[in-house]
Design a protein around this motif. Sequence first.
Motif, PDB file in Angstrom:
ATOM      1  N   SER A 151       0.831  -1.204   0.000  1.00  0.00           N
ATOM      2  CA  SER A 151       0.000   0.000   0.000  1.00  0.00           C
ATOM      3  C   SER A 151       0.865   1.254   0.000  1.00  0.00           C
ATOM      4  CB  SER A 151      -0.946  -0.005   1.206  1.00  0.00           C
ATOM      5  OG  SER A 151      -0.231   0.101   2.421  1.00  0.00           O
ATOM      6  N   GLU A 152       2.008   1.221   0.670  1.00  0.00           N
ATOM      7  CA  GLU A 152       2.915   2.374   0.685  1.00  0.00           C
ATOM      8  C   GLU A 152       3.538   2.585  -0.697  1.00  0.00           C
ATOM      9  OE1 GLU A 152       5.758   2.039   3.859  1.00  0.00           O
ATOM     10  OE2 GLU A 152       4.203   1.861   5.398  1.00  0.00           O
ATOM     11  N   ILE A 153       3.840   1.476  -1.385  1.00  0.00           N
ATOM     12  CA  ILE A 153       4.378   1.589  -2.749  1.00  0.00           C
ATOM     13  C   ILE A 153       3.309   2.130  -3.687  1.00  0.00           C
ATOM     14  CG2 ILE A 153       5.225   0.236  -4.715  1.00  0.00           C
ATOM     15  CD1 ILE A 153       6.580  -1.631  -2.640  1.00  0.00           C
ATOM     16  N   ALA A 154       2.056   1.698  -3.487  1.00  0.00           N
ATOM     17  CA  ALA A 154       0.952   2.147  -4.341  1.00  0.00           C
ATOM     18  C   ALA A 154       0.714   3.649  -4.216  1.00  0.00           C
ATOM     19  CB  ALA A 154      -0.322   1.377  -3.992  1.00  0.00           C
ATOM     20  N   ARG A 155       1.001   4.211  -3.058  1.00  0.00           N
ATOM     21  CA  ARG A 155       0.825   5.662  -2.898  1.00  0.00           C
ATOM     22  C   ARG A 155       2.131   6.418  -3.147  1.00  0.00           C
ATOM     23  NH1 ARG A 155       0.092   4.780   3.260  1.00  0.00           N
ATOM     24  NH2 ARG A 155       2.089   5.474   4.150  1.00  0.00           N
ATOM     25  N   HIS A 156       3.090   5.711  -3.738  1.00  0.00           N
ATOM     26  CA  HIS A 156       4.336   6.313  -4.219  1.00  0.00           C
ATOM     27  C   HIS A 156       5.276   6.784  -3.109  1.00  0.00           C
ATOM     28  CE1 HIS A 156       2.458   6.183  -8.142  1.00  0.00           C
ATOM     29  NE2 HIS A 156       1.452   6.909  -7.694  1.00  0.00           N
ATOM     30  N   ASP A 157       5.225   6.154  -1.935  1.00  0.00           N
ATOM     31  CA  ASP A 157       6.182   6.504  -0.887  1.00  0.00           C
ATOM     32  C   ASP A 157       7.578   5.970  -1.207  1.00  0.00           C
ATOM     33  OD1 ASP A 157       4.224   7.756   0.527  1.00  0.00           O
ATOM     34  OD2 ASP A 157       4.008   6.212   2.064  1.00  0.00           O
ATOM     35  N   TRP A 158       7.630   4.865  -1.949  1.00  0.00           N
ATOM     36  CA  TRP A 158       8.904   4.192  -2.214  1.00  0.00           C
ATOM     37  C   TRP A 158       9.072   3.890  -3.691  1.00  0.00           C
ATOM     38  CZ3 TRP A 158      11.634   4.102   2.152  1.00  0.00           C
ATOM     39  CH2 TRP A 158      10.963   4.003   3.368  1.00  0.00           C
ATOM     40  N   VAL A 159      10.298   3.909  -4.135  1.00  0.00           N
ATOM     41  CA  VAL A 159      10.650   3.379  -5.441  1.00  0.00           C
ATOM     42  C   VAL A 159      11.560   2.184  -5.186  1.00  0.00           C
ATOM     43  CG1 VAL A 159      12.627   4.939  -5.712  1.00  0.00           C
ATOM     44  CG2 VAL A 159      11.621   3.862  -7.709  1.00  0.00           C
ATOM     45  N   ILE A 160      11.416   1.145  -6.003  1.00  0.00           N
ATOM     46  CA  ILE A 160      12.159  -0.092  -5.796  1.00  0.00           C
ATOM     47  C   ILE A 160      13.314  -0.177  -6.789  1.00  0.00           C
ATOM     48  CG2 ILE A 160      12.066  -2.613  -5.819  1.00  0.00           C
ATOM     49  CD1 ILE A 160       9.090  -2.382  -5.148  1.00  0.00           C
ATOM     50  N   GLN A 161      14.500  -0.365  -6.270  1.00  0.00           N
ATOM     51  CA  GLN A 161      15.673  -0.605  -7.098  1.00  0.00           C
ATOM     52  C   GLN A 161      16.014  -2.087  -6.991  1.00  0.00           C
ATOM     53  OE1 GLN A 161      17.451  -0.136  -9.656  1.00  0.00           O
ATOM     54  NE2 GLN A 161      18.625   1.687  -9.145  1.00  0.00           N
ATOM     55  N   LYS A 162      15.907  -2.802  -8.117  1.00  0.00           N
ATOM     56  CA  LYS A 162      16.147  -4.244  -8.095  1.00  0.00           C
ATOM     57  C   LYS A 162      17.610  -4.576  -7.852  1.00  0.00           C
ATOM     58  CE  LYS A 162      13.424  -7.050  -9.233  1.00  0.00           C
ATOM     59  NZ  LYS A 162      12.490  -7.884  -8.429  1.00  0.00           N
ATOM     60  N   GLN A 163      18.494  -3.803  -8.466  1.00  0.00           N
ATOM     61  CA  GLN A 163      19.926  -4.040  -8.308  1.00  0.00           C
ATOM     62  C   GLN A 163      20.616  -2.716  -8.058  1.00  0.00           C
ATOM     63  OE1 GLN A 163      21.072  -6.055 -11.926  1.00  0.00           O
ATOM     64  NE2 GLN A 163      20.640  -8.059 -11.061  1.00  0.00           N
ATOM     65  N   ILE A 164      21.535  -2.727  -7.121  1.00  0.00           N
ATOM     66  CA  ILE A 164      22.277  -1.519  -6.792  1.00  0.00           C
ATOM     67  C   ILE A 164      23.697  -1.938  -6.437  1.00  0.00           C
ATOM     68  CG2 ILE A 164      21.827  -1.443  -4.302  1.00  0.00           C
ATOM     69  CD1 ILE A 164      21.185   1.585  -4.690  1.00  0.00           C
ATOM     70  N   ASP A 165      24.627  -1.053  -6.641  1.00  0.00           N
ATOM     71  CA  ASP A 165      26.022  -1.358  -6.342  1.00  0.00           C
ATOM     72  C   ASP A 165      26.147  -1.733  -4.864  1.00  0.00           C
ATOM     73  OD1 ASP A 165      28.738  -1.472  -5.949  1.00  0.00           O
ATOM     74  OD2 ASP A 165      29.175   0.512  -6.747  1.00  0.00           O
ATOM     75  N   PRO A 166      26.515  -2.982  -4.550  1.00  0.00           N
ATOM     76  CA  PRO A 166      26.568  -3.390  -3.140  1.00  0.00           C
ATOM     77  C   PRO A 166      27.565  -2.585  -2.318  1.00  0.00           C
ATOM     78  CG  PRO A 166      27.596  -5.045  -4.558  1.00  0.00           C
ATOM     79  CD  PRO A 166      26.894  -4.068  -5.459  1.00  0.00           C
ATOM     80  N   THR A 167      28.613  -2.071  -2.962  1.00  0.00           N
ATOM     81  CA  THR A 167      29.596  -1.286  -2.207  1.00  0.00           C
ATOM     82  C   THR A 167      28.981   0.018  -1.703  1.00  0.00           C
ATOM     83  OG1 THR A 167      30.423  -0.220  -4.229  1.00  0.00           O
ATOM     84  CG2 THR A 167      31.502  -2.262  -3.533  1.00  0.00           C
ATOM     85  N   LEU A 168      27.954   0.529  -2.410  1.00  0.00           N
ATOM     86  CA  LEU A 168      27.291   1.760  -1.968  1.00  0.00           C
ATOM     87  C   LEU A 168      26.608   1.554  -0.624  1.00  0.00           C
ATOM     88  CD1 LEU A 168      26.334   4.696  -2.676  1.00  0.00           C
ATOM     89  CD2 LEU A 168      24.311   3.626  -3.696  1.00  0.00           C
ATOM     90  N   LEU A 169      25.968   0.410  -0.432  1.00  0.00           N
ATOM     91  CA  LEU A 169      25.197   0.143   0.782  1.00  0.00           C
ATOM     92  C   LEU A 169      26.075   0.089   2.029  1.00  0.00           C
ATOM     93  CD1 LEU A 169      22.862  -2.671  -0.587  1.00  0.00           C
ATOM     94  CD2 LEU A 169      22.368  -0.226  -0.414  1.00  0.00           C
ATOM     95  N   LEU A 170      27.348  -0.261   1.857  1.00  0.00           N
ATOM     96  CA  LEU A 170      28.237  -0.422   3.001  1.00  0.00           C
ATOM     97  C   LEU A 170      29.066   0.821   3.291  1.00  0.00           C
ATOM     98  CD1 LEU A 170      28.460  -3.152   4.650  1.00  0.00           C
ATOM     99  CD2 LEU A 170      27.399  -3.402   2.416  1.00  0.00           C
ATOM    100  N   GLN A 171      28.911   1.860   2.478  1.00  0.00           N
ATOM    101  CA  GLN A 171      29.683   3.076   2.694  1.00  0.00           C
ATOM    102  C   GLN A 171      29.139   3.868   3.882  1.00  0.00           C
ATOM    103  OE1 GLN A 171      32.552   3.844   1.041  1.00  0.00           O
ATOM    104  NE2 GLN A 171      32.214   1.806   0.147  1.00  0.00           N
ATOM    105  N   GLU A 172      30.002   4.690   4.480  1.00  0.00           N
ATOM    106  CA  GLU A 172      29.594   5.563   5.582  1.00  0.00           C
ATOM    107  C   GLU A 172      29.032   6.849   4.988  1.00  0.00           C
ATOM    108  OE1 GLU A 172      32.688   6.098   8.446  1.00  0.00           O
ATOM    109  OE2 GLU A 172      32.938   3.947   8.804  1.00  0.00           O
TER     110      GLU A 172
END
Length: 200
Positions: free
Chosen positions: A149-170
Motif C-alpha cells: 500500500s505504501e508503494i501504491a501511494r508512491h512513498d517508495w521506489v524499488i531498485q532491483k539491483q544496486i552497487d553493493p559497495t554503496l550500501l556499506l559506505q559511511e
Amino acid sequence: MEEISIDIFNLLDSQPEPARGNVLIAKPTVDDECFKRSVILLVDHDSEGSMGVMVNHLTDYTLADVLDGPEFFSQIPIYLGGPVGLNQLFFLHTLGPEVIPGCLQVAKGVYFGGDYEAIKRYVRCGEPTDGKLKFIIGYSGWEAGQLASEIARHDWVIQKQIDPTLLLQEMEEEMWKAAAESFGDKYRTWNNWPTNPSDN
C-alpha cells in the motif's frame, strides 16, 4: 502562478514486486522523521510481511557503546535500521560465510547477520570494516500488505539491483542522492526537493 503539484515526484513507472535484496528509496516528499530520505535494504519479503534495514541514517552511537573492546571501537559508527527492535544489533557485511558462518546472502556480495562471536573476533582483531561491515540498531518492518500500500501511494521506489559497495559506505544524504540518480535523468528532480521545504 499556478501551484506546482508534488505529484511530479510520483513514479510513472510500474514498480516491481518487492523481493529480498531489493532496495527501497523514499520519495523526497516523505516527511516521516524516521524514514525521511532513507535507503532500505529488504532482508526478507513474503506473504506475511517484510523486513528491511535502513543503511544511511547514522546514530550518535559507536560500537564502543554496545560492545566491550579496544579503543578503536569508538571509531566504528552504528546506523539506525528502523524503529522496531531498537535493543537489537544487526550487521551487514561483504565477508561471506567463509568468515562469518551462518550469514544470509541478501544481495549480490552483501550478507546479513551470522555468527555473533565470529563478527566480534573479526572486529577485535582490527580487521578492516570500512566498506565491508556496517553495524545497525533496529529494523524496519511491515505487516502483510502494508508495504504494497505504501508503494501504491508512491512513498517508495524499488531498485532491483544496486552497487553493493554503496550500501556499506559511511554515507547519509549522499547515499540517498546516489540511489535516486541511479534511476536515470527523470529522477534527478528528486535531488532538487529541499530537505526541509518549510525553510524555503
